[in-house]
Motif scaffolding. Structure first.
Motif, PDB file in Angstrom:
ATOM      1  N   LEU A 116       0.818  -0.890   0.241  1.00 60.70           N
ATOM      2  CA  LEU A 116      -0.180  -0.082   0.018  1.00 60.70           C
ATOM      3  C   LEU A 116       0.936   1.373  -0.002  1.00 60.70           C
ATOM      4  CD1 LEU A 116      -3.214  -0.835   2.424  1.00 60.70           C
ATOM      5  CD2 LEU A 116      -3.048  -0.301   0.524  1.00 60.70           C
ATOM      6  N   PHE A 117       1.761   1.056   0.091  1.00 58.21           N
ATOM      7  CA  PHE A 117       3.361   2.337   0.426  1.00 58.21           C
ATOM      8  C   PHE A 117       4.049   2.178  -1.026  1.00 58.21           C
ATOM      9  CE2 PHE A 117       1.191   2.160   4.046  1.00 58.21           C
ATOM     10  CZ  PHE A 117       0.634   3.391   4.795  1.00 58.21           C
ATOM     11  N   THR A 118       4.091   1.300  -1.188  1.00 59.95           N
ATOM     12  CA  THR A 118       5.486   0.915  -2.872  1.00 59.95           C
ATOM     13  C   THR A 118       4.752   1.736  -4.110  1.00 59.95           C
ATOM     14  OG1 THR A 118       5.904  -1.053  -1.247  1.00 59.95           O
ATOM     15  CG2 THR A 118       6.360  -0.577  -3.339  1.00 59.95           C
ATOM     16  N   ARG A 119       5.565   2.435  -4.062  1.00 66.50           N
ATOM     17  CA  ARG A 119       4.499   3.140  -5.593  1.00 66.50           C
ATOM     18  C   ARG A 119       5.400   1.977  -6.733  1.00 66.50           C
ATOM     19  NH1 ARG A 119       3.354   7.386  -3.684  1.00 66.50           N
ATOM     20  NH2 ARG A 119       2.430   7.978  -6.259  1.00 66.50           N
ATOM     21  N   SER A 120       4.906   2.641  -8.224  1.00 65.55           N
ATOM     22  CA  SER A 120       4.554   1.867  -8.960  1.00 65.55           C
ATOM     23  C   SER A 120       6.667   2.026  -9.598  1.00 65.55           C
ATOM     24  CB  SER A 120       4.393   3.045  -9.917  1.00 65.55           C
ATOM     25  OG  SER A 120       3.480   2.861  -9.763  1.00 65.55           O
ATOM     26  N   ASP A 121       7.427   3.192  -8.579  1.00 61.98           N
ATOM     27  CA  ASP A 121       8.842   2.683  -9.247  1.00 61.98           C
ATOM     28  C   ASP A 121       9.775   1.648  -8.301  1.00 61.98           C
ATOM     29  OD1 ASP A 121       8.847   4.658  -7.025  1.00 61.98           O
ATOM     30  OD2 ASP A 121       9.842   6.001  -7.905  1.00 61.98           O
ATOM     31  N   GLU A 122       9.028   0.902  -7.486  1.00 65.65           N
ATOM     32  CA  GLU A 122       9.059   0.097  -6.641  1.00 65.65           C
ATOM     33  C   GLU A 122       9.920   0.216  -5.199  1.00 65.65           C
ATOM     34  OE1 GLU A 122       7.838  -3.154  -6.477  1.00 65.65           O
ATOM     35  OE2 GLU A 122       7.194  -2.558  -8.762  1.00 65.65           O
ATOM     36  N   ARG A 123       9.495   2.235  -5.079  1.00 70.40           N
ATOM     37  CA  ARG A 123       9.612   2.616  -4.030  1.00 70.40           C
ATOM     38  C   ARG A 123       9.146   2.630  -2.402  1.00 70.40           C
ATOM     39  NH1 ARG A 123      10.556   7.786  -3.435  1.00 70.40           N
ATOM     40  NH2 ARG A 123       9.361   8.618  -5.623  1.00 70.40           N
ATOM     41  N   ALA A 166     -17.038  11.358  -1.158  1.00 68.45           N
ATOM     42  CA  ALA A 166     -16.315  12.435  -0.018  1.00 68.45           C
ATOM     43  C   ALA A 166     -15.906  11.530   1.300  1.00 68.45           C
ATOM     44  CB  ALA A 166     -16.703  13.271   1.052  1.00 68.45           C
ATOM     45  N   LEU A 167     -15.808  10.333   1.772  1.00 68.13           N
ATOM     46  CA  LEU A 167     -15.070   9.185   2.489  1.00 68.13           C
ATOM     47  C   LEU A 167     -14.114   8.858   1.952  1.00 68.13           C
ATOM     48  CD1 LEU A 167     -15.574   8.276   5.417  1.00 68.13           C
ATOM     49  CD2 LEU A 167     -16.660   6.456   4.955  1.00 68.13           C
ATOM     50  N   SER A 168     -13.930   8.524   0.620  1.00 66.10           N
ATOM     51  CA  SER A 168     -13.025   7.690   0.130  1.00 66.10           C
ATOM     52  C   SER A 168     -12.132   8.992  -0.496  1.00 66.10           C
ATOM     53  CB  SER A 168     -13.357   7.474  -1.232  1.00 66.10           C
ATOM     54  OG  SER A 168     -12.533   6.906  -2.024  1.00 66.10           O
ATOM     55  N   GLN A 169     -12.231   9.819  -0.621  1.00 64.42           N
ATOM     56  CA  GLN A 169     -11.045  11.336  -1.291  1.00 64.42           C
ATOM     57  C   GLN A 169     -10.081  11.787   0.204  1.00 64.42           C
ATOM     58  OE1 GLN A 169     -10.245  12.420  -3.314  1.00 64.42           O
ATOM     59  NE2 GLN A 169     -11.577  11.211  -4.488  1.00 64.42           N
ATOM     60  N   ALA A 170     -10.857  11.699   1.555  1.00 62.72           N
ATOM     61  CA  ALA A 170     -10.557  11.445   2.392  1.00 62.72           C
ATOM     62  C   ALA A 170      -9.975  10.780   3.232  1.00 62.72           C
ATOM     63  CB  ALA A 170     -11.919  12.050   3.965  1.00 62.72           C
ATOM     64  N   VAL A 171      -9.840   9.666   3.458  1.00 66.12           N
ATOM     65  CA  VAL A 171      -9.025   8.614   3.408  1.00 66.12           C
ATOM     66  C   VAL A 171      -7.955   8.703   2.224  1.00 66.12           C
ATOM     67  CG1 VAL A 171      -8.757   5.759   2.929  1.00 66.12           C
ATOM     68  CG2 VAL A 171     -10.894   6.619   3.668  1.00 66.12           C
ATOM     69  N   GLN A 172      -7.551   8.351   0.918  1.00 68.02           N
ATOM     70  CA  GLN A 172      -7.335   9.077   0.303  1.00 68.02           C
ATOM     71  C   GLN A 172      -5.899   9.856   0.727  1.00 68.02           C
ATOM     72  OE1 GLN A 172      -7.270   7.314  -3.771  1.00 68.02           O
ATOM     73  NE2 GLN A 172      -9.478   7.798  -2.944  1.00 68.02           N
ATOM     74  N   MET A 173      -6.534  11.172   1.615  1.00 64.92           N
ATOM     75  CA  MET A 173      -5.782  12.424   1.734  1.00 64.92           C
ATOM     76  C   MET A 173      -5.195  12.001   3.144  1.00 64.92           C
ATOM     77  SD  MET A 173      -8.120  15.647   2.964  1.00 64.92           S
ATOM     78  CE  MET A 173      -6.883  15.874   4.562  1.00 64.92           C
ATOM     79  N   MET A 174      -5.262  11.524   4.362  1.00 61.15           N
ATOM     80  CA  MET A 174      -4.319  11.090   5.251  1.00 61.15           C
ATOM     81  C   MET A 174      -3.226  10.651   5.641  1.00 61.15           C
ATOM     82  SD  MET A 174      -6.678  12.187   7.534  1.00 61.15           S
ATOM     83  CE  MET A 174      -5.689  11.152   8.871  1.00 61.15           C
ATOM     84  N   PHE A 228      -5.995   1.067  -3.804  1.00 63.84           N
ATOM     85  CA  PHE A 228      -7.484   1.303  -4.228  1.00 63.84           C
ATOM     86  C   PHE A 228      -7.735   1.425  -5.466  1.00 63.84           C
ATOM     87  CE2 PHE A 228      -6.510   3.750  -0.358  1.00 63.84           C
ATOM     88  CZ  PHE A 228      -6.204   2.567   1.172  1.00 63.84           C
ATOM     89  N   VAL A 229      -6.606   1.049  -6.393  1.00 68.78           N
ATOM     90  CA  VAL A 229      -6.484   1.300  -8.028  1.00 68.78           C
ATOM     91  C   VAL A 229      -8.080   0.606  -8.403  1.00 68.78           C
ATOM     92  CG1 VAL A 229      -6.138   0.556 -10.220  1.00 68.78           C
ATOM     93  CG2 VAL A 229      -4.706   2.422  -8.306  1.00 68.78           C
ATOM     94  N   SER A 230      -8.122  -0.731  -7.418  1.00 71.19           N
ATOM     95  CA  SER A 230      -8.636  -1.316  -8.331  1.00 71.19           C
ATOM     96  C   SER A 230      -9.780  -2.236  -7.268  1.00 71.19           C
ATOM     97  CB  SER A 230      -8.311  -2.356  -8.309  1.00 71.19           C
ATOM     98  OG  SER A 230      -7.265  -3.794  -7.723  1.00 71.19           O
ATOM     99  N   VAL A 231      -9.337  -2.000  -5.368  1.00 71.74           N
ATOM    100  CA  VAL A 231     -10.222  -2.282  -4.174  1.00 71.74           C
ATOM    101  C   VAL A 231     -10.623  -0.638  -3.688  1.00 71.74           C
ATOM    102  CG1 VAL A 231     -10.029  -3.455  -2.576  1.00 71.74           C
ATOM    103  CG2 VAL A 231      -8.682  -4.804  -4.580  1.00 71.74           C
ATOM    104  N   SER A 232     -11.581  -0.716  -3.322  1.00 71.96           N
ATOM    105  CA  SER A 232     -12.448   0.797  -2.496  1.00 71.96           C
ATOM    106  C   SER A 232     -11.802   0.156  -1.031  1.00 71.96           C
ATOM    107  CB  SER A 232     -13.510   0.758  -2.859  1.00 71.96           C
ATOM    108  OG  SER A 232     -13.784   1.677  -1.662  1.00 71.96           O
ATOM    109  N   PRO A 233     -11.157   1.620  -0.173  1.00 68.67           N
ATOM    110  CA  PRO A 233     -10.659   1.625   1.344  1.00 68.67           C
ATOM    111  C   PRO A 233     -12.007   1.606   1.730  1.00 68.67           C
ATOM    112  CG  PRO A 233     -10.657   4.037   0.479  1.00 68.67           C
ATOM    113  CD  PRO A 233     -11.035   2.474  -1.151  1.00 68.67           C
ATOM    114  N   LEU A 234     -13.464   1.459   1.101  1.00 67.27           N
ATOM    115  CA  LEU A 234     -14.689   1.529   1.699  1.00 67.27           C
ATOM    116  C   LEU A 234     -15.663   0.674   2.191  1.00 67.27           C
ATOM    117  CD1 LEU A 234     -16.042   5.143   0.380  1.00 67.27           C
ATOM    118  CD2 LEU A 234     -14.408   4.413   2.045  1.00 67.27           C
ATOM    119  N   ALA A 235     -16.643   0.133   3.085  1.00 67.85           N
ATOM    120  CA  ALA A 235     -17.152  -1.348   2.306  1.00 67.85           C
ATOM    121  C   ALA A 235     -18.530  -0.876   2.985  1.00 67.85           C
ATOM    122  CB  ALA A 235     -17.429  -2.040   3.768  1.00 67.85           C
TER     123      ALA A 235
END
Length: 209
Positions: free
Chosen positions: A10-17, A140-148, A156-163
């Protein structure tokens, strides 16, 4: 519960960092381009995510005034007409060109302090057909999660952080709430670039969710 490998992803970017950062100050949001009713929905979503993260909000930021800006609009080119936005967002013209070229409907720009903590986030949401069909509370909830925190660009490209709840409402998934709480644990660093950070997060995840 998320394990260390899933958290690392979840914290590894496309350049593998591996890149992690959280807010180092209270969040002071402002929202542009919505009705007063939707404004309250967005601020309520931020309050909810701050609550599960054990973080806090404030009316104003002493340095920036508002440090979490949300822009809702119909076309990317509209951003070029916002007064002084180019002073807040580096290479605004280039950003608009890039996101327009890929027909993006959302984009976030983070700014960081000298310690690597998030000090500002600019969230841009183009209300295309897809976004217009998403309920305001969900959006709104999705955007709030993504800025935290500074998530991977692949998170979260293919899976939502929400239920989805039985009554039709939405909540932050328990495993994501647990991860945010772990990330904001006072003993954890505000920024990290070593994958071992994911192991420390995993150790602080709730055992039962």
């Amino acid at each position: 519960m998320l394990d260390a490998t899933e958290i690392e992803a979840l914290f590894t970017r496309s350049d593998e960092r591996y890149v992690f950062a959280r807010w180092g100050r209270a969040i002071s949001p402002v929202v542009f381009g919505v009705t007063d009713e939707t404004l309250q929905v967005v601020k309520g979503a931020i309050e909810a995510v701050c609550l599960v993260s054990n973080h806090h909000m404030a009316e104003t930021d002493p340095e920036l005034g508002s440090n979490a800006m949300f822009f809702f609009f119909n076309e990317w080119a509209e951003l070029l007409e916002v007064p002084k936005l180019d002073e807040l967002v580096p290479d605004l013209t280039g950003m608009v060109a890039r996101v327009s070229a890929v027909d993006a409907n959302q984009y976030r720009v983070f700014r960081f302090d000298e310690e690597g903590a998030i000090k500002a986030c600019f969230t841009f949401i183009r209300m295309d057909q897809h976004m217009s069909n998403v309920p305001a509370e969900t959006l709104a909830l999705s955007q709030a999660v993504q800025m935290m925190v500074l998530w991977s660009d692949r998170a979260f490209v293919s899976v939502s952080p929400l239920a989805l709840m039985d009554d039709g409402g939405v909540i932050v998934k328990p495993e994501i709430s647990g991860l945010l709480a772990a990330a904001y644990d006072a003993v954890m660093p505000i920024a990290a670039n070593d994958p071992s950070h994911a192991l420390r997060l995993a150790a602080r995840m709730p055992k039962k969710q």
